[in-house]
Motif scaffolding. Structure first.
Motif, mmCIF file in Angstrom:
data_model
loop_
_atom_site.group_PDB
_atom_site.id
_atom_site.type_symbol
_atom_site.label_atom_id
_atom_site.label_comp_id
_atom_site.label_asym_id
_atom_site.label_seq_id
_atom_site.Cartn_x
_atom_site.Cartn_y
_atom_site.Cartn_z
ATOM 1 N N LEU A 69 0.904 -1.135 0.079
ATOM 2 C CA LEU A 69 -0.151 0.100 -0.119
ATOM 3 C C LEU A 69 0.874 1.399 -0.075
ATOM 4 O O LEU A 69 1.696 1.425 0.848
ATOM 5 N N GLY A 70 0.768 2.026 -1.176
ATOM 6 C CA GLY A 70 1.556 3.526 -1.106
ATOM 7 C C GLY A 70 0.888 4.295 0.307
ATOM 8 O O GLY A 70 0.021 4.085 0.736
ATOM 9 N N GLY A 71 1.779 5.517 0.208
ATOM 10 C CA GLY A 71 1.438 6.325 1.143
ATOM 11 C C GLY A 71 0.230 7.121 0.736
ATOM 12 O O GLY A 71 -0.463 6.845 -0.259
ATOM 13 N N ARG A 72 -0.447 7.988 1.743
ATOM 14 C CA ARG A 72 -1.814 8.814 1.621
ATOM 15 C C ARG A 72 -1.866 9.963 0.409
ATOM 16 O O ARG A 72 -2.719 10.172 0.003
ATOM 17 N N GLU A 73 -0.443 10.148 0.142
ATOM 18 C CA GLU A 73 -0.264 11.287 -0.960
ATOM 19 C C GLU A 73 -0.900 10.537 -2.231
ATOM 20 O O GLU A 73 -1.184 11.310 -3.023
ATOM 21 N N ALA A 74 -0.969 9.157 -2.221
ATOM 22 C CA ALA A 74 -1.233 8.560 -3.423
ATOM 23 C C ALA A 74 -2.653 8.653 -3.806
ATOM 24 O O ALA A 74 -3.245 8.348 -4.895
ATOM 25 N N GLY A 75 -3.501 9.068 -2.859
ATOM 26 C CA GLY A 75 -4.939 9.046 -2.897
ATOM 27 C C GLY A 75 -5.746 8.657 -1.448
ATOM 28 O O GLY A 75 -5.169 8.275 -0.569
ATOM 29 N N ARG A 76 -6.963 8.923 -1.420
ATOM 30 C CA ARG A 76 -7.658 8.726 -0.208
ATOM 31 C C ARG A 76 -8.213 7.524 -0.184
ATOM 32 O O ARG A 76 -8.619 6.776 0.756
ATOM 33 N N ASP A 77 -8.726 6.936 -1.323
ATOM 34 C CA ASP A 77 -9.196 5.650 -1.622
ATOM 35 C C ASP A 77 -8.139 4.659 -1.474
ATOM 36 O O ASP A 77 -7.307 4.405 -2.283
ATOM 37 N N PRO A 78 -8.044 3.790 -0.369
ATOM 38 C CA PRO A 78 -7.039 2.697 -0.302
ATOM 39 C C PRO A 78 -6.881 1.758 -1.429
ATOM 40 O O PRO A 78 -5.852 1.432 -1.890
ATOM 41 N N ALA A 79 -7.901 1.417 -2.148
ATOM 42 C CA ALA A 79 -8.046 0.490 -3.389
ATOM 43 C C ALA A 79 -6.700 1.275 -4.470
ATOM 44 O O ALA A 79 -6.463 0.590 -5.350
ATOM 45 N N GLN A 80 -7.089 2.684 -4.436
ATOM 46 C CA GLN A 80 -6.184 3.338 -5.271
ATOM 47 C C GLN A 80 -4.872 3.452 -5.194
ATOM 48 O O GLN A 80 -3.875 3.957 -5.991
ATOM 49 N N ARG A 81 -4.472 3.281 -3.718
ATOM 50 C CA ARG A 81 -3.012 3.072 -3.459
ATOM 51 C C ARG A 81 -2.307 1.791 -3.550
ATOM 52 O O ARG A 81 -1.285 1.644 -3.072
ATOM 53 N N ILE A 82 -3.081 0.843 -3.815
ATOM 54 C CA ILE A 82 -2.445 -0.496 -3.944
ATOM 55 C C ILE A 82 -1.425 -0.674 -5.104
ATOM 56 O O ILE A 82 -1.521 -0.130 -6.319
ATOM 57 N N ARG A 83 0.136 -0.513 -4.843
ATOM 58 C CA ARG A 83 1.134 -0.734 -5.679
ATOM 59 C C ARG A 83 1.326 -1.946 -6.266
ATOM 60 O O ARG A 83 1.650 -2.585 -7.643
ATOM 61 N N GLU A 84 1.138 -3.329 -5.490
ATOM 62 C CA GLU A 84 1.248 -4.536 -5.862
ATOM 63 C C GLU A 84 0.529 -5.320 -4.669
ATOM 64 O O GLU A 84 0.145 -4.997 -3.579
#
Length: 366
Positions: free
Chosen positions: A187-202
């Motif tokens: 999971l990427g940092g919160r700067e990547a977005g507020r929706d956790p699903a959008q922060r998934i890197r792998e």
């Protein structure tokens, strides 16, 4: 109430991760808030997760920044018992699951549930008679189960517990150790977005779970040598994901976030709880040395001692070391000075998603 059959209706508000278009949650996402004023007939939601080992239900209503649980149910059914060897769900396991699901249906009717999502995961995905079992559930328990794919399972688990990720963390490895598989996410940092699903890197769904590993190695007599073989086996299954997500370890304030019966059991033992208490476990930070200490203690216990421990119980005494082997493999692949423990996951993710889709919090502000 036993470890195997929890009906913890006194669960607190679970804070929502702010999704697009929603007001951010308060800074302390694990604070136990008092119940806000409820409308006379609020929408009542249900989320059910039938896994390889457990049948778990949450019934909740929207509350400010999240939801308040009004009823809950959890029972160990071991739906995946013998699945590794036979490729099929056995009759006894299906009977146990159907009886638990009938209890869930009764609770849903009693609470006046108006919207529900009822999912089943690895056992039904893998079993050749999984679809047949789902049809039986519809006929006998009057519930419509949905067999979800691995990506959906991982995304929902992350949504359910992402509020516990440290705000300053540039990366978090989130893992959910299940009965038949383990879902793991970078999971990427919160700067990547507020929706956790959008922060998934792998992400990956590993073919290792507490039931499958315990059936492969045995869970009664373990000992240090067998435990290390279990860890090595789990590490091999984890290796491809660990290679893809290696950069996560170098991110600022990196840490692990675990959601499963394994990690909550480790936390309960660390706290020396006389009986499991979710309120003391959910959101707990555990130091690496304390986790090592608990796992070493569990390896040294015999089967009777594990059965007698209030945070394990007789129904999970043969599974807990298999879970610890998976946990240890993850810790070795992603060294972190601390781990955050989550007693929340799939069901909470399902509830948050449904409420977001219904704009439940927006309606409460009108």
């Amino acid at each position: 109430m036993t470890v195997e059959d929890r009906q913890d209706s006194d669960r607190p508000i679970v804070a929502a991760v702010p999704l697009p278009g929603e007001r951010p949650a308060p800074p302390d996402a694990v604070r136990f808030a008092p119940a806000p004023f409820q409308r006379p007939h609020p929408t009542t939601y249900a989320a059910l997760d039938l896994g390889t080992n457990n049948c778990r239900l949450l019934i909740a209503r929207p509350a400010q920044h999240g939801f308040r649980v009004v009823d809950a149910f959890s029972r160990i059914v071991r739906l995946g018992e013998g699945l590794t060897a036979s490729g099929r769900l056995c009759d006894d396991a299906m009977d146990r699951a159907v009886e638990a699901l009938k209890v869930c249906k009764s609770k849903m009717d009693h609470r006046g549930v108006t919207r529900a999502r009822l999912i089943t995961t690895e056992a039904c995905r893998a079993a050749t008679n999984g679809v047949e079992f789902v049809r039986r559930v519809g006929e006998e328990a009057r519930l419509n189960l949905e067999i979800v794919d691995q990506r959906t399972e991982a995304s929902l688990a992350v949504t359910g517990c992402a509020a516990l990720a440290a705000p300053e963390a540039g990366a978090v490895i989130v893992f959910d150790i299940g009965g038949g598989s383990t879902e793991i996410v970078w999971l990427g940092g919160r700067e990547a977005g507020r929706d956790p699903a959008q922060r998934i890197r792998e992400w990956a769904s590993l073919p290792i779970g507490v039931v499958s590993v315990a059936e492969r190695y045995g869970g009664i007599e373990v000992g240090r040598e067998k435990f290390e073989r279990m860890v090595a086996d789990c590490s091999e299954a984890l290796a491809p994901f660990a290679a893809k997500a290696a950069a996560a370890r170098n991110a600022p304030n990196f840490h692990l976030l675990g959601t499963s019966g394994t990690v909550t059991t480790v936390a309960g033992i660390h706290l020396r709880l006389p009986r499991y208490d979710r309120r003391q476990v959910d959101g707990l930070w555990m130091q690496d040395r304390d986790i090592c200490s608990v796992i070493d203690e569990l390896v040294e216990m015999d089967y009777a001692q594990r059965q007698a421990n209030a945070c394990i119980g007789r129904e999970r005494a043969d599974l807990v070391l298999a879970g610890c082997a998976i946990f240890e493999a993850i810790r070795r692949a992603f060294p972190s000075p601390k781990v955050r423990i989550a007693d929340r996951g799939l069901r909470e993710g399902i509830l948050l998603r449904m409420m977001h889709e219904d704009r439940a919090w927006w309606r409460r502000r009108q």
